[in-house]
Design a protein around this motif. Structure first.
Motif, PDB file in Angstrom:
ATOM      1  N   MET A   1       0.815  -1.179   0.000  1.00 48.14           N
ATOM      2  CA  MET A   1       0.000   0.000   0.000  1.00 48.14           C
ATOM      3  C   MET A   1       0.868   1.255   0.000  1.00 48.14           C
ATOM      4  SD  MET A   1      -2.689   1.484   2.822  1.00 48.14           S
ATOM      5  CE  MET A   1      -1.880   0.611   4.089  1.00 48.14           C
ATOM      6  N   GLU A   2       1.918   1.237   0.789  1.00 52.60           N
ATOM      7  CA  GLU A   2       2.781   2.417   0.832  1.00 52.60           C
ATOM      8  C   GLU A   2       3.423   2.662  -0.534  1.00 52.60           C
ATOM      9  OE1 GLU A   2       6.111   4.636   3.557  1.00 52.60           O
ATOM     10  OE2 GLU A   2       5.549   2.601   4.061  1.00 52.60           O
ATOM     11  N   TYR A   3       3.825   1.611  -1.205  1.00 49.30           N
ATOM     12  CA  TYR A   3       4.415   1.757  -2.542  1.00 49.30           C
ATOM     13  C   TYR A   3       3.403   2.392  -3.500  1.00 49.30           C
ATOM     14  CZ  TYR A   3       6.452   0.644  -7.045  1.00 49.30           C
ATOM     15  OH  TYR A   3       6.956   0.737  -8.313  1.00 49.30           O
ATOM     16  N   LEU A   4       2.157   1.931  -3.448  1.00 51.88           N
ATOM     17  CA  LEU A   4       1.111   2.484  -4.305  1.00 51.88           C
ATOM     18  C   LEU A   4       0.933   3.980  -4.042  1.00 51.88           C
ATOM     19  CD1 LEU A   4      -1.379   1.964  -6.262  1.00 51.88           C
ATOM     20  CD2 LEU A   4      -2.689   1.874  -4.145  1.00 51.88           C
ATOM     21  N   LEU A   5       0.908   4.371  -2.775  1.00 49.04           N
ATOM     22  CA  LEU A   5       0.770   5.794  -2.442  1.00 49.04           C
ATOM     23  C   LEU A   5       1.964   6.602  -2.934  1.00 49.04           C
ATOM     24  CD1 LEU A   5      -0.692   5.451   1.153  1.00 49.04           C
ATOM     25  CD2 LEU A   5      -1.885   6.326  -0.862  1.00 49.04           C
ATOM     26  N   GLN A   6       3.152   6.044  -2.802  1.00 52.49           N
ATOM     27  CA  GLN A   6       4.360   6.732  -3.283  1.00 52.49           C
ATOM     28  C   GLN A   6       4.296   6.954  -4.787  1.00 52.49           C
ATOM     29  OE1 GLN A   6       7.430   4.059  -2.069  1.00 52.49           O
ATOM     30  NE2 GLN A   6       7.747   5.068  -0.106  1.00 52.49           N
ATOM     31  N   GLU A   7       3.819   5.946  -5.507  1.00 50.90           N
ATOM     32  CA  GLU A   7       3.790   6.010  -6.966  1.00 50.90           C
ATOM     33  C   GLU A   7       2.680   6.904  -7.501  1.00 50.90           C
ATOM     34  OE1 GLU A   7       5.880   4.597  -9.389  1.00 50.90           O
ATOM     35  OE2 GLU A   7       7.129   4.428  -7.603  1.00 50.90           O
ATOM     36  N   ARG A   8       1.483   6.762  -6.951  1.00 53.00           N
ATOM     37  CA  ARG A   8       0.328   7.480  -7.511  1.00 53.00           C
ATOM     38  C   ARG A   8       0.066   8.842  -6.877  1.00 53.00           C
ATOM     39  NH1 ARG A   8      -4.257   3.011  -8.886  1.00 53.00           N
ATOM     40  NH2 ARG A   8      -2.941   1.730 -10.209  1.00 53.00           N
ATOM     41  N   TYR A   9       0.458   8.986  -5.623  1.00 49.53           N
ATOM     42  CA  TYR A   9       0.199  10.231  -4.896  1.00 49.53           C
ATOM     43  C   TYR A   9       1.471  10.672  -4.163  1.00 49.53           C
ATOM     44  CZ  TYR A   9      -4.490   8.532  -5.791  1.00 49.53           C
ATOM     45  OH  TYR A   9      -5.611   8.049  -6.407  1.00 49.53           O
ATOM     46  N   PRO A  10       2.532  10.980  -4.894  1.00 48.23           N
ATOM     47  CA  PRO A  10       3.833  11.239  -4.268  1.00 48.23           C
ATOM     48  C   PRO A  10       3.837  12.412  -3.285  1.00 48.23           C
ATOM     49  CG  PRO A  10       3.873  11.852  -6.594  1.00 48.23           C
ATOM     50  CD  PRO A  10       2.582  11.138  -6.346  1.00 48.23           C
ATOM     51  N   SER A  11       3.166  13.489  -3.604  1.00 47.57           N
ATOM     52  CA  SER A  11       3.172  14.629  -2.682  1.00 47.57           C
ATOM     53  C   SER A  11       2.394  14.317  -1.417  1.00 47.57           C
ATOM     54  CB  SER A  11       2.590  15.880  -3.360  1.00 47.57           C
ATOM     55  OG  SER A  11       3.467  16.325  -4.362  1.00 47.57           O
ATOM     56  N   PHE A  12       1.257  13.664  -1.565  1.00 42.14           N
ATOM     57  CA  PHE A  12       0.466  13.275  -0.400  1.00 42.14           C
ATOM     58  C   PHE A  12       1.284  12.366   0.509  1.00 42.14           C
ATOM     59  CE2 PHE A  12      -2.678  10.208   1.437  1.00 42.14           C
ATOM     60  CZ  PHE A  12      -3.252  11.079   2.341  1.00 42.14           C
ATOM     61  N   HIS A  13       1.924  11.373  -0.079  1.00 47.56           N
ATOM     62  CA  HIS A  13       2.744  10.463   0.711  1.00 47.56           C
ATOM     63  C   HIS A  13       3.899  11.190   1.380  1.00 47.56           C
ATOM     64  CE1 HIS A  13       6.013   7.549   1.356  1.00 47.56           C
ATOM     65  NE2 HIS A  13       5.024   6.819   1.835  1.00 47.56           N
ATOM     66  N   LEU A  14       4.623  11.971   0.617  1.00 44.86           N
ATOM     67  CA  LEU A  14       5.805  12.660   1.137  1.00 44.86           C
ATOM     68  C   LEU A  14       5.452  13.684   2.215  1.00 44.86           C
ATOM     69  CD1 LEU A  14       8.871  13.287   0.946  1.00 44.86           C
ATOM     70  CD2 LEU A  14       8.263  15.020  -0.742  1.00 44.86           C
ATOM     71  N   LEU A  15       4.443  14.498   1.960  1.00 46.16           N
ATOM     72  CA  LEU A  15       4.146  15.608   2.866  1.00 46.16           C
ATOM     73  C   LEU A  15       3.283  15.216   4.059  1.00 46.16           C
ATOM     74  CD1 LEU A  15       3.476  18.370   0.197  1.00 46.16           C
ATOM     75  CD2 LEU A  15       5.543  18.045   1.554  1.00 46.16           C
ATOM     76  N   LEU A  16       2.367  14.259   3.892  1.00 51.27           N
ATOM     77  CA  LEU A  16       1.410  13.999   4.965  1.00 51.27           C
ATOM     78  C   LEU A  16       1.467  12.602   5.574  1.00 51.27           C
ATOM     79  CD1 LEU A  16      -1.724  15.805   3.498  1.00 51.27           C
ATOM     80  CD2 LEU A  16      -0.060  16.687   5.127  1.00 51.27           C
ATOM     81  N   LEU A  17       2.001  11.621   4.870  1.00 51.49           N
ATOM     82  CA  LEU A  17       1.952  10.259   5.399  1.00 51.49           C
ATOM     83  C   LEU A  17       3.291   9.609   5.698  1.00 51.49           C
ATOM     84  CD1 LEU A  17      -0.894   8.445   3.443  1.00 51.49           C
ATOM     85  CD2 LEU A  17      -0.961   9.506   5.677  1.00 51.49           C
ATOM     86  N   LYS A  18       4.315   9.934   4.967  1.00 50.69           N
ATOM     87  CA  LYS A  18       5.586   9.200   5.033  1.00 50.69           C
ATOM     88  C   LYS A  18       6.073   8.955   6.463  1.00 50.69           C
ATOM     89  CE  LYS A  18      10.330   9.357   3.560  1.00 50.69           C
ATOM     90  NZ  LYS A  18      11.407  10.286   3.373  1.00 50.69           N
ATOM     91  N   ASP A  19       6.132   9.985   7.270  1.00 52.41           N
ATOM     92  CA  ASP A  19       6.654   9.851   8.630  1.00 52.41           C
ATOM     93  C   ASP A  19       5.553   9.863   9.685  1.00 52.41           C
ATOM     94  OD1 ASP A  19       9.315   9.796   7.700  1.00 52.41           O
ATOM     95  OD2 ASP A  19       9.337  11.974   7.556  1.00 52.41           O
ATOM     96  N   ASN A  20       4.321   9.623   9.276  1.00 55.48           N
ATOM     97  CA  ASN A  20       3.181   9.691  10.184  1.00 55.48           C
ATOM     98  C   ASN A  20       2.997   8.330  10.873  1.00 55.48           C
ATOM     99  OD1 ASN A  20       0.741  10.231  11.448  1.00 55.48           O
ATOM    100  ND2 ASN A  20       0.090  11.579   9.800  1.00 55.48           N
TER     101      ASN A  20
END
Length: 82
Positions: A1-20
């Motif tokens: 799931m994390e890979y999918l978020l990184q690929e399809r929604y990179p800004s969302f993953h990077l800014l709001l989820l990556k270290d959450n």
């Protein structure tokens, strides 16, 4: 799931989820069977502008950023498959 978020929604993953940590802990909990993630598009982040995106990355705003990320994740099925 994390890979999918990184690929399809990179800004969302990077800014709001990556270290959450709290969000990932809830999503990976054994009792979490269904979940819904409302992902803003890349275009939505572009409309925010560089200054606001930089503010989201600023460690001084980490608590607010984590709350915003958590707001986009619901640990239940939020829509029906109809």
């Amino acid at each position: 799931m994390e890979y999918l978020l990184q690929e399809r929604y990179p800004s969302f993953h990077l800014l709001l989820l990556k270290d959450n940590v709290d969000v990932w802990k809830r999503l990976n909990a054994p009792e979490t069977i269904d979940f819904t993630i409302f992902c803003p598009t890349q275009e939505a982040f572009e409309k925010l502008g560089e200054q606001k995106c930089n503010q989201l990355q600023d460690v001084r705003n980490a608590e607010a950023t984590m709350k915003m990320g958590a707001y986009h994740v619901i640990c239940e099925q939020a829509v029906t498959p109809d």
